[in-house]
Design a protein around this motif. Structure first.
Motif, mmCIF file in Angstrom:
data_model
loop_
_atom_site.group_PDB
_atom_site.id
_atom_site.type_symbol
_atom_site.label_atom_id
_atom_site.label_comp_id
_atom_site.label_asym_id
_atom_site.label_seq_id
_atom_site.Cartn_x
_atom_site.Cartn_y
_atom_site.Cartn_z
ATOM 1 N N ALA A 32 0.783 -1.193 -0.104
ATOM 2 C CA ALA A 32 -0.580 -0.056 0.291
ATOM 3 C C ALA A 32 1.102 1.069 0.322
ATOM 4 O O ALA A 32 1.741 1.134 0.815
ATOM 5 N N MET A 33 0.640 2.474 -0.358
ATOM 6 C CA MET A 33 1.095 3.464 -0.985
ATOM 7 C C MET A 33 0.675 4.626 -0.993
ATOM 8 O O MET A 33 -0.788 4.775 -0.481
ATOM 9 N N GLY A 34 1.548 5.686 -0.314
ATOM 10 C CA GLY A 34 0.591 7.243 -0.229
ATOM 11 C C GLY A 34 1.322 8.370 -0.155
ATOM 12 O O GLY A 34 2.451 7.839 -0.376
ATOM 13 N N TRP A 35 1.069 9.343 0.366
ATOM 14 C CA TRP A 35 1.827 10.618 0.547
ATOM 15 C C TRP A 35 1.426 10.762 1.877
ATOM 16 O O TRP A 35 -0.094 11.375 2.091
ATOM 17 N N HIS A 36 2.662 11.865 2.005
ATOM 18 C CA HIS A 36 2.596 12.817 3.443
ATOM 19 C C HIS A 36 2.552 13.842 3.027
ATOM 20 O O HIS A 36 3.552 14.256 1.833
ATOM 21 N N ARG A 37 2.477 14.723 3.273
ATOM 22 C CA ARG A 37 2.991 15.860 3.676
ATOM 23 C C ARG A 37 3.332 16.701 4.747
ATOM 24 O O ARG A 37 2.717 16.861 5.893
#
Length: 124
Positions: A32-37
């Motif tokens: 599973a992949m994603g983005w944070h900031r």
């Protein structure tokens, strides 16, 4: 998982920007992949996540309806399409990978691998 994010830049409020993340790993579809900031002076926060197959997605309330996460398992790539950008979207954006086999929710608070970050600046 080695991750390389790209696509950041300067955009006016209301505009759009697309981020890309290249993953160097075997069996990319296991992750599973994603983005944070992370904005200046603030803690890193979750933005979006996508399941192994791409069939499920999950977004932070602040970006839901404006951002779209997608992936191409044949190319080992994850994308973040950002529309209707606001000044509060200004941050360094990080690509993230959950542990192998972990569910999508693991991207939110248990991401194991991180890219180097790409700067997104939205001018008002």
């Amino acid at each position: 998982v080695q991750l390389q994010a790209s696509g950041g830049g300067l955009v006016q409020a209301g505009g759009s920007l697309s981020l890309s993340c290249a993953a160097s790993v075997r069996s990319f579809s296991n992750y599973a992949m994603g983005w944070h900031r992370q904005a200046p002076g603030r803690e890193r926060e979750f933005v979006a996540a996508i399941s192994w197959s791409g069939g499920s997605t999950y977004y932070a309330d602040s970006v839901r309806g404006r951002f779209t996460i997608s992936r191409d398992n044949a190319k080992n790539m994850v994308y973040l399409q950002m529309n209707s950008l606001k000044s509060e979207d200004t941050a360094v954006y990080y690509c993230a990978a959950a542990p192998s086999g972990a569910p999508i929710i693991a991207v939110v608070n248990n991401a194991r691998d991180w890219g180097q970050g790409t700067q997104v600046t939205v001018s008002s």
